[in-house]
Design an enzyme around this catalytic site. Structure first.
Site, mmCIF file in Angstrom:
data_model
loop_
_atom_site.group_PDB
_atom_site.id
_atom_site.type_symbol
_atom_site.label_atom_id
_atom_site.label_comp_id
_atom_site.label_asym_id
_atom_site.label_seq_id
_atom_site.Cartn_x
_atom_site.Cartn_y
_atom_site.Cartn_z
ATOM 1 N N CYS A 241 0.813 -1.227 0.000
ATOM 2 C CA CYS A 241 0.000 0.000 0.000
ATOM 3 C C CYS A 241 0.842 1.271 0.000
ATOM 4 C CB CYS A 241 -0.894 0.052 1.234
ATOM 5 S SG CYS A 241 -1.840 -1.419 1.545
HETATM 6 O O1 KQY Z 1 -4.150 -0.085 2.369
HETATM 7 C C1 KQY Z 1 -4.154 0.917 1.752
HETATM 8 N N1 KQY Z 1 -3.959 0.884 0.458
HETATM 9 C C2 KQY Z 1 -4.413 2.219 2.365
HETATM 10 C C3 KQY Z 1 -4.789 2.153 3.766
HETATM 11 C C4 KQY Z 1 -5.253 3.481 4.238
HETATM 12 C C5 KQY Z 1 -5.398 3.552 5.673
HETATM 13 C C6 KQY Z 1 -5.662 4.919 6.173
HETATM 14 N N2 KQY Z 1 -5.649 4.924 7.602
#
Ligand code: KQY
Length: 365
Positions: free
Chosen positions: A355
């Site tokens: 992420c």
């Molecule tokens: O997992 C993701 N691609 C983003 C997670 C965002 C979390 C915000 N607290």
């Protein structure tokens, strides 16, 4: 840099698989005090370790806010490029461009970003700095940029095999917070015309309690054309069991764009990971409210790894399955070194290694 209003697929462009060769990778230096505990002190060290590993086999660009530039520069290797850019948080997968190529040229796609659900169930407000990053990054890299801002999509909600197949989840793409006016068929057409795919495999749901509304990149990903890893538990009392079993049934009953049956490798999950009182204590409130509750289950999964040119970097949680995950992935990526890094401090932010990264494909033949 030109802003393009044509369709990438009609222009002959497609999204390569993550396991194909990269030019580099983009990350964003963490700073948000309601996402990263203790002013992101531990998260920054985890990011730095990850960046060190990735930058040994591809170029890395790190975006840092004005006030964080000096620290990022000090903690990161000289070979890493640090550029000043404002952001709301640090999820490059979701806010950096998705890159597409025709084999000789690279272009970016600028999707609309609304913090995983906008005013319906988004995770923070405002998100306007994040929403501008894809275009700024195309400018920085001197790549033309497709304007797809009217379609809300995060990079973490899609995976492609580079050969015409895309994986996603209904929980995320059909949720009310993204593109409520569009039908499943309309969304599928949009994916095909922007990412150059001809087959979309829809899983139902992602990892239990994943605040992204079930991003695909935490539950299932391609390891090669026709092969995927799926986050798995044998514990029938875990709510994750039913979710993973449903995914398994769909995948085993699916063929890809080339007509191959999908081969599924189960990647065990760690035992459920819960945030502690102390960890919650280290997070600032958002608009006067805590962002996490002590005991809350975090969406820990080994599937959230990053495939660099010479390494696969896998989150580790201090669990007995940490080494099993590394061993399974070592078998599936025989030409790369599979390296685990302790990632609890990234997980607390709500995502993991995949992420916080966005690959830039190699595009010259
Ligand atoms: O997992 C993701 N691609 C983003 C997670 C965002 C979390 C915000 N607290």
């Amino acid at each position: 840099m030109k802003i393009l209003n044509t369709s990438p697929s009609a222009d002959g462009f497609y999204m390569p698989a993550e396991f194909s060769q990269h030019y580099g990778c983009i990350l964003i230096w963490p700073h948000r005090r309601d996402s990263w505990q203790n002013g992101a002190y531990a998260a920054r060290r985890a990011f730095a370790r990850l960046i060190e590993l990735i930058s040994s086999s591809e170029k890395v660009i790190v975006c840092a806010r004005y006030e964080d530039y000096d620290e990022a520069r000090r903690l990161l290797p000289d070979r890493v490029r640090v550029v000043e850019m404002s952001s709301d948080d640090s999820w490059a997968r979701d806010v950096a461009p998705t890159f597409v190529t025709n084999g000789s040229e690279l272009r970016g796609i600028d999707w609309g970003f609304n913090a995983w659900g906008g005013l319906y169930d988004g995770l923070y407000f405002p998100w306007d700095k994040d929403n501008k990053m894809a275009r700024k990054l195309c400018d920085l890299l001197e790549k033309d940029c497709y304007d797809c801002r009217s379609f809300i999509l995060e990079g973490g909600s899609i995976h492609t095999d580079g050969e015409g197949t895309l994986l996603t989840t209904e929980e995320c793409l059909l949720g009310r917070g993204r593109n409520p006016g569009m039908s499943k068929q309309g969304i599928e057409q949009k994916l095909c015309s922007t990412l150059g795919v001809s087959k979309v495999i829809w899983l139902r749901r992602g990892i239990y309690n994943d605040e992204t509304n079930g991003h695909i990149d935490n539950i299932c990903t391609f390891t090669s054309p026709g092969e995927v890893v799926l986050a798995w538990t044998d514990d029938k009392n875990d709510p994750q069991y039913k979710i993973s079993k449903e995914c398994l049934d769909i995948l085993e009953g699916s063929t890809d764009a080339k007509g191959r049956r999908i081969r599924v490798h189960k990647l065990p999950l760690p035992k459920p990971v819960h945030i502690t009182d102390d960890e919650c204590e280290g997070l600032d409130n958002m608009d006067g409210e805590p962002t996490r509750t002590p005991g809350e289950r975090l969406a820990a999964s080994y599937v959230n790894f990053y495939i660099a040119n010479k390494a696969v970097i896998v989150p580790q949680f201090g669990d007995e399955n940490d080494s099993r995950a590394v061993d399974i992935l070592s078998g599936l990526f025989p030409t790369r070194e599979v390296v685990g890094i302790y990632a609890r401090d990234i997980l607390i932010g709500g995502g993991n290694i995949h992420c916080i990264t966005q690959q830039i494909p190699e595009f010259e033949k």
